[in-house]
Design a protein around this motif. Structure first.
Motif, PDB file in Angstrom:
ATOM      1  N   LEU A  36      47.621  43.874  49.542  1.00  0.00           N
ATOM      2  CA  LEU A  36      48.058  45.419  49.287  1.00  0.00           C
ATOM      3  C   LEU A  36      47.166  46.175  50.389  1.00  0.00           C
ATOM      4  CD1 LEU A  36      48.089  45.478  45.456  1.00  0.00           C
ATOM      5  CD2 LEU A  36      49.999  45.367  47.040  1.00  0.00           C
ATOM      6  N   ARG A  37      47.898  47.137  51.135  1.00  0.00           N
ATOM      7  CA  ARG A  37      47.013  47.649  52.072  1.00  0.00           C
ATOM      8  C   ARG A  37      47.341  49.146  51.891  1.00  0.00           C
ATOM      9  NH1 ARG A  37      46.624  43.597  55.540  1.00  0.00           N
ATOM     10  NH2 ARG A  37      48.237  42.305  56.186  1.00  0.00           N
ATOM     11  N   PHE A  38      45.913  49.808  51.462  1.00  0.00           N
ATOM     12  CA  PHE A  38      45.872  51.195  51.356  1.00  0.00           C
ATOM     13  C   PHE A  38      44.476  51.886  51.647  1.00  0.00           C
ATOM     14  CE2 PHE A  38      43.568  50.582  47.207  1.00  0.00           C
ATOM     15  CZ  PHE A  38      43.938  49.357  47.093  1.00  0.00           C
ATOM     16  N   ASP A  39      44.536  52.863  51.976  1.00  0.00           N
ATOM     17  CA  ASP A  39      43.201  53.756  52.428  1.00  0.00           C
ATOM     18  C   ASP A  39      42.527  54.170  51.339  1.00  0.00           C
ATOM     19  OD1 ASP A  39      44.213  53.390  55.009  1.00  0.00           O
ATOM     20  OD2 ASP A  39      45.150  55.094  55.175  1.00  0.00           O
ATOM     21  N   SER A  40      42.017  53.446  50.614  1.00  0.00           N
ATOM     22  CA  SER A  40      40.737  53.493  49.480  1.00  0.00           C
ATOM     23  C   SER A  40      39.646  53.034  49.332  1.00  0.00           C
ATOM     24  CB  SER A  40      41.802  53.367  47.973  1.00  0.00           C
ATOM     25  OG  SER A  40      40.762  53.218  46.900  1.00  0.00           O
ATOM     26  N   PRO A  41      38.608  53.576  49.075  1.00  0.00           N
ATOM     27  CA  PRO A  41      37.526  53.036  49.011  1.00  0.00           C
ATOM     28  C   PRO A  41      37.143  51.656  48.042  1.00  0.00           C
ATOM     29  CG  PRO A  41      37.096  55.240  47.901  1.00  0.00           C
ATOM     30  CD  PRO A  41      38.365  55.161  48.685  1.00  0.00           C
ATOM     31  N   ASN A  42      38.169  51.773  47.037  1.00  0.00           N
ATOM     32  CA  ASN A  42      38.214  50.614  46.024  1.00  0.00           C
ATOM     33  C   ASN A  42      38.816  49.302  46.772  1.00  0.00           C
ATOM     34  OD1 ASN A  42      36.976  52.220  44.027  1.00  0.00           O
ATOM     35  ND2 ASN A  42      38.864  52.998  43.367  1.00  0.00           N
ATOM     36  N   ALA A  43      39.531  49.612  48.076  1.00  0.00           N
ATOM     37  CA  ALA A  43      40.198  48.314  48.630  1.00  0.00           C
ATOM     38  C   ALA A  43      39.271  47.045  48.985  1.00  0.00           C
ATOM     39  CB  ALA A  43      40.885  48.884  49.675  1.00  0.00           C
ATOM     40  N   GLN A  44      38.097  47.166  49.097  1.00  0.00           N
ATOM     41  CA  GLN A  44      37.245  46.210  49.293  1.00  0.00           C
ATOM     42  C   GLN A  44      37.582  45.150  48.204  1.00  0.00           C
ATOM     43  OE1 GLN A  44      33.727  48.020  48.603  1.00  0.00           O
ATOM     44  NE2 GLN A  44      33.809  49.755  49.849  1.00  0.00           N
ATOM     45  N   ALA A  45      37.377  43.911  48.693  1.00  0.00           N
ATOM     46  CA  ALA A  45      37.647  42.586  47.898  1.00  0.00           C
ATOM     47  C   ALA A  45      36.460  42.495  47.108  1.00  0.00           C
ATOM     48  CB  ALA A  45      37.852  41.481  48.782  1.00  0.00           C
ATOM     49  N   SER A  46      36.789  42.492  45.870  1.00  0.00           N
ATOM     50  CA  SER A  46      35.753  42.241  44.862  1.00  0.00           C
ATOM     51  C   SER A  46      35.784  40.796  44.159  1.00  0.00           C
ATOM     52  CB  SER A  46      36.050  43.276  43.648  1.00  0.00           C
ATOM     53  OG  SER A  46      37.126  43.055  42.868  1.00  0.00           O
ATOM     54  N   THR A  47      34.326  40.458  43.691  1.00  0.00           N
ATOM     55  CA  THR A  47      34.300  39.304  43.038  1.00  0.00           C
ATOM     56  C   THR A  47      35.216  39.231  41.827  1.00  0.00           C
ATOM     57  OG1 THR A  47      31.891  39.202  43.821  1.00  0.00           O
ATOM     58  CG2 THR A  47      32.598  37.661  42.215  1.00  0.00           C
ATOM     59  N   THR A  48      35.625  38.282  41.641  1.00  0.00           N
ATOM     60  CA  THR A  48      36.505  37.861  40.475  1.00  0.00           C
ATOM     61  C   THR A  48      35.934  36.724  39.555  1.00  0.00           C
ATOM     62  OG1 THR A  48      38.591  38.569  41.637  1.00  0.00           O
ATOM     63  CG2 THR A  48      38.823  37.288  39.774  1.00  0.00           C
ATOM     64  N   ILE A  49      35.816  37.120  38.282  1.00  0.00           N
ATOM     65  CA  ILE A  49      35.393  36.049  37.412  1.00  0.00           C
ATOM     66  C   ILE A  49      36.583  35.743  36.463  1.00  0.00           C
ATOM     67  CG2 ILE A  49      33.539  35.572  35.612  1.00  0.00           C
ATOM     68  CD1 ILE A  49      32.005  38.216  36.918  1.00  0.00           C
ATOM     69  N   THR A  50      36.589  34.497  36.062  1.00  0.00           N
ATOM     70  CA  THR A  50      37.638  34.035  35.325  1.00  0.00           C
ATOM     71  C   THR A  50      36.804  33.584  33.728  1.00  0.00           C
ATOM     72  OG1 THR A  50      39.072  33.328  37.010  1.00  0.00           O
ATOM     73  CG2 THR A  50      39.670  32.522  34.885  1.00  0.00           C
ATOM     74  N   PRO A  51      36.702  34.392  32.807  1.00  0.00           N
ATOM     75  CA  PRO A  51      35.963  33.982  31.673  1.00  0.00           C
ATOM     76  C   PRO A  51      37.118  33.410  30.887  1.00  0.00           C
ATOM     77  CG  PRO A  51      36.436  36.547  31.571  1.00  0.00           C
ATOM     78  CD  PRO A  51      36.890  35.789  32.784  1.00  0.00           C
ATOM     79  N   LEU A  52      38.360  33.243  30.917  1.00  0.00           N
ATOM     80  CA  LEU A  52      39.252  32.635  29.904  1.00  0.00           C
ATOM     81  C   LEU A  52      40.230  31.986  31.059  1.00  0.00           C
ATOM     82  CD1 LEU A  52      40.466  32.061  27.142  1.00  0.00           C
ATOM     83  CD2 LEU A  52      41.473  34.076  27.358  1.00  0.00           C
ATOM     84  N   ASN A  53      40.463  30.723  30.592  1.00  0.00           N
ATOM     85  CA  ASN A  53      41.465  29.900  31.371  1.00  0.00           C
ATOM     86  C   ASN A  53      41.885  28.873  30.530  1.00  0.00           C
ATOM     87  OD1 ASN A  53      43.058  29.028  33.237  1.00  0.00           O
ATOM     88  ND2 ASN A  53      41.601  28.414  34.681  1.00  0.00           N
ATOM     89  N   VAL A  54      43.195  28.984  30.037  1.00  0.00           N
ATOM     90  CA  VAL A  54      43.514  27.959  28.800  1.00  0.00           C
ATOM     91  C   VAL A  54      44.967  27.322  29.488  1.00  0.00           C
ATOM     92  CG1 VAL A  54      44.660  27.685  26.555  1.00  0.00           C
ATOM     93  CG2 VAL A  54      42.787  29.407  26.902  1.00  0.00           C
ATOM     94  N   GLU A  55      45.103  26.006  29.434  1.00  0.00           N
ATOM     95  CA  GLU A  55      46.327  25.351  29.806  1.00  0.00           C
ATOM     96  C   GLU A  55      46.848  24.206  28.629  1.00  0.00           C
ATOM     97  OE1 GLU A  55      47.245  24.265  34.062  1.00  0.00           O
ATOM     98  OE2 GLU A  55      47.367  22.324  33.222  1.00  0.00           O
ATOM     99  N   GLY A  56      48.182  24.477  28.524  1.00  0.00           N
ATOM    100  CA  GLY A  56      48.760  23.446  27.664  1.00  0.00           C
ATOM    101  C   GLY A  56      50.041  22.962  28.050  1.00  0.00           C
ATOM    102  N   LYS A  57      50.302  21.654  27.562  1.00  0.00           N
ATOM    103  CA  LYS A  57      51.646  21.141  27.810  1.00  0.00           C
ATOM    104  C   LYS A  57      52.491  21.136  26.579  1.00  0.00           C
ATOM    105  CE  LYS A  57      50.436  18.593  32.114  1.00  0.00           C
ATOM    106  NZ  LYS A  57      50.529  17.222  32.586  1.00  0.00           N
ATOM    107  N   ILE A  58      53.668  21.178  26.700  1.00  0.00           N
ATOM    108  CA  ILE A  58      54.562  20.847  25.418  1.00  0.00           C
ATOM    109  C   ILE A  58      55.709  19.833  25.941  1.00  0.00           C
ATOM    110  CG2 ILE A  58      56.459  21.568  23.818  1.00  0.00           C
ATOM    111  CD1 ILE A  58      54.917  24.429  23.923  1.00  0.00           C
ATOM    112  N   ARG A  59      56.065  18.884  25.412  1.00  0.00           N
ATOM    113  CA  ARG A  59      56.756  17.620  25.683  1.00  0.00           C
ATOM    114  C   ARG A  59      58.003  17.635  24.768  1.00  0.00           C
ATOM    115  NH1 ARG A  59      58.688  14.458  28.995  1.00  0.00           N
ATOM    116  NH2 ARG A  59      56.759  14.117  30.525  1.00  0.00           N
TER     117      ARG A  59
END
Length: 123
Positions: A36-59
């Motif tokens: 996304l390209r926009f003229d905002s001071p918030n446009a800077q890339a920020s550090t992303t944290i992933t405190p929840l990551n769940v994966e499961g399979k169903i067969r």
């Protein structure tokens, strides 16, 4: 959806590519993954944290009829109040098929120290 004012933590906007509601501070849409390209001071890339990551399979077993499924996502606040409830996908699995489901919650720290008033509080 957030009702935060523009420029505050939690403020939202619409992705110009896929029309999904996203955080105003997002530099990449988490849904369509377009930059996304926009003229905002918030446009800077920020550090992303992933405190929840769940994966499961169903067969599906090798016998029997097809299974239909709905993937439902519910988000609740710290008091148990429902903030959002969405069906994010539906489908069917035939005998012998497998599906993998993944859920990740990404958080982006901000410098916004303001706390919004709790809903239902009287001043």
């Amino acid at each position: 959806m957030s009702n935060a004012r523009p420029g505050t933590a939690g403020a939202t906007r619409t992705c110009p590519h896929c029309k999904t509601t996203i955080l105003e501070s997002s530099s990449i849409c988490p849904s369509c993954r377009h930059y996304l390209r926009f003229d905002s001071p918030n446009a800077q890339a920020s550090t992303t944290i992933t405190p929840l990551n769940v994966e499961g399979k169903i067969r599906h077993p090798s016998e029997g009829g097809a299974w239909e499924y709905s993937v439902v996502l519910t988000i609740r606040d710290d008091e148990g109040n429902e903030i959002a409830h969405q069906v994010v996908g539906v489908g069917a699995m035939h005998p012998g098929e497998e599906r993998t489901f993944s859920l990740a919650v990404e958080v982006m720290p901000t410098n916004d120290m303001r706390r919004p008033a709790k809903r239902g509080m009287k001043h």
